[in-house]
Enzyme design. Structure first.
Site, PDB file in Angstrom:
ATOM      1  N   ASP A  71     -50.894  21.935  -1.203  1.00  0.00           N
ATOM      2  CA  ASP A  71     -50.213  23.108  -0.652  1.00  0.00           C
ATOM      3  C   ASP A  71     -49.578  23.952  -1.750  1.00  0.00           C
ATOM      4  O   ASP A  71     -49.551  25.180  -1.659  1.00  0.00           O
ATOM      5  CB  ASP A  71     -49.144  22.664   0.350  1.00  0.00           C
ATOM      6  N   ASN A 144     -43.504  30.825   1.340  1.00  0.00           N
ATOM      7  CA  ASN A 144     -42.739  29.785   2.029  1.00  0.00           C
ATOM      8  C   ASN A 144     -41.288  30.180   2.244  1.00  0.00           C
ATOM      9  O   ASN A 144     -40.825  30.279   3.371  1.00  0.00           O
ATOM     10  CB  ASN A 144     -42.767  28.476   1.222  1.00  0.00           C
ATOM     11  N   ASP A 145     -40.574  30.375   1.132  1.00  0.00           N
ATOM     12  CA  ASP A 145     -39.146  30.612   1.272  1.00  0.00           C
ATOM     13  C   ASP A 145     -38.542  31.229   0.016  1.00  0.00           C
ATOM     14  O   ASP A 145     -39.124  31.188  -1.073  1.00  0.00           O
ATOM     15  CB  ASP A 145     -38.406  29.308   1.603  1.00  0.00           C
ATOM     16  N   ASP A 174     -23.806  25.045  -0.683  1.00  0.00           N
ATOM     17  CA  ASP A 174     -24.777  24.931  -1.774  1.00  0.00           C
ATOM     18  C   ASP A 174     -25.768  26.086  -1.815  1.00  0.00           C
ATOM     19  O   ASP A 174     -26.505  26.239  -2.788  1.00  0.00           O
ATOM     20  CB  ASP A 174     -25.557  23.616  -1.653  1.00  0.00           C
ATOM     21  N   THR A 185     -41.528  24.250   7.592  1.00  0.00           N
ATOM     22  CA  THR A 185     -41.694  22.794   7.501  1.00  0.00           C
ATOM     23  C   THR A 185     -41.475  22.283   6.074  1.00  0.00           C
ATOM     24  O   THR A 185     -41.752  21.122   5.787  1.00  0.00           O
ATOM     25  CB  THR A 185     -43.096  22.372   7.993  1.00  0.00           C
ATOM     26  N   ALA A 186     -40.967  23.157   5.197  1.00  0.00           N
ATOM     27  CA  ALA A 186     -40.702  22.753   3.810  1.00  0.00           C
ATOM     28  C   ALA A 186     -39.200  22.533   3.617  1.00  0.00           C
ATOM     29  O   ALA A 186     -38.579  21.775   4.361  1.00  0.00           O
ATOM     30  CB  ALA A 186     -41.268  23.804   2.857  1.00  0.00           C
ATOM     31  N   ASN A 188     -36.683  24.322   4.341  1.00  0.00           N
ATOM     32  CA  ASN A 188     -35.954  24.686   5.555  1.00  0.00           C
ATOM     33  C   ASN A 188     -35.775  23.489   6.486  1.00  0.00           C
ATOM     34  O   ASN A 188     -34.687  23.245   7.012  1.00  0.00           O
ATOM     35  CB  ASN A 188     -36.709  25.809   6.276  1.00  0.00           C
ATOM     36  N   LEU A 189     -36.841  22.734   6.686  1.00  0.00           N
ATOM     37  CA  LEU A 189     -36.782  21.572   7.578  1.00  0.00           C
ATOM     38  C   LEU A 189     -35.878  20.480   6.998  1.00  0.00           C
ATOM     39  O   LEU A 189     -35.080  19.871   7.706  1.00  0.00           O
ATOM     40  CB  LEU A 189     -38.192  21.031   7.818  1.00  0.00           C
ATOM     41  N   SER A 190     -35.985  20.250   5.692  1.00  0.00           N
ATOM     42  CA  SER A 190     -35.139  19.253   5.034  1.00  0.00           C
ATOM     43  C   SER A 190     -33.660  19.617   5.124  1.00  0.00           C
ATOM     44  O   SER A 190     -32.795  18.738   5.166  1.00  0.00           O
ATOM     45  CB  SER A 190     -35.537  19.114   3.557  1.00  0.00           C
TER      46      SER A 190
END
Length: 284
Positions: A71, A144-145, A174, A185-186, A188-190
């Protein structure tokens, strides 16, 4: 939308992985046996001792791009080629990815299906950030972000946030993840953010370890624009976890969905929810 009259494909390999040389030559054979020329970018080419082209030239000369890796390789290719609006096909060399979902063993069959029009191109949202400083402006695209975070682990960061010019929130902690649906799902999800269906035109703001437990993720419609400032100190802007820009307390960051979409080539039968279930282990 479908590709017509495919003549040339640009190929990129996962960096620092010279063992992908055999995969490249097999992919080259598959495409060339069907009358499609294969060119490789000069960094990937240098890694496997093959003459390549600079990335910008590769984009100008290609009908679509193929990445072999994971990815991360695909995300980098999408972000860097965004201005050229080239569809990208991701082949995973290892584990199944959220984005690079085509197994290399399926490539020959898939190329024939592509030439027969049996595939699809998904349109995915891209973030556009404009950093304004006393010295001018710079523009960044993210697939992604975009993460705004503290430059030092010793201190928290204060981020004043405006939505369409109106004061919205002040994040203290932080940092904040601004995520596309694809990137949900990267990181952001964590960080506790929501999973967003990848073909929607929205983006999420998710605080990272906020000082106040009342600070929660929020999903905004794609036509909104946010502005973020760090009035107390400098900050780091991290793009797709790959590029980093430092901003000062006098800079502002404007973030919105870009007007054009990223284009991902998928098998016709590709199902996002099946990939999501497998990758997240849901239902096991």
């Amino acid at each position: 939308m479908k590709l017509t009259n495919i003549k040339r494909v640009g190929m990129l390999l996962r960096p620092s992985t010279p063992e992908l040389k055999e995969m490249f030559f097999e992919a080259k054979r598959i495409f060339e046996s069907r009358g499609i020329e294969v060119i490789i970018d000069n960094i990937s080419g240098g890694m496997i001792d093959v003459m390549g082209q600079p990335f910008e030239m590769l984009c100008q000369n290609s009908d679509f791009l193929v990445t072999i890796g994971g990815d991360g390789t695909l995300i980098s290719a999408v972000r860097r080629s965004y201005r050229y609006q080239l569809p990208v096909l991701g082949i995973h060399a290892g584990k199944l990815g959220f984005l690079a979902d085509l197994d290399f063993a399926e490539l020959e069959i898939f190329v024939d299906k592509m030439l027969a029009g049996e595939y699809r191109i998904d349109q995915r949202a891209v973030l556009q950030a404009t950093i304004t400083s006393p010295n001018g402006q710079s523009e960044i695209f993210a697939f992604n972000d975009i993460v705004l975070t503290r430059p030092s682990i010793a201190k928290m960061i204060r981020l004043e946030t405006f939505v369409d010019g109106r004061s919205f929130n002040t994040y203290y902690g932080d940092g904040v993840v601004i995520s596309t649906p694809t990137g949900s799902t990267a990181y952001n999800l964590s960080a506790g953010g929501p999973v967003l269906f990848p073909l929607t035109q929205v983006f999420a703001l998710t605080p990272i370890c906020p000082h106040s437990l009342t600070q929660r993720p929020v999903v905004l419609p794609g036509h909104f624009e946010i502005e973020m400032k760090t009035p107390d100190a400098s900050a780091l802007v991290i793009v797709d976890g790959q590029d980093l820009v430092e901003i000062s307390d006098s800079d502002t960051v404007h973030i919105k969905l870009a007007s054009g979409a990223a284009q991902l080539i998928h098998r016709k039968e590709f199902n996002y929810f099946e990939v999501l279930k497998e990758k997240l282990g849901w239902g096991n």
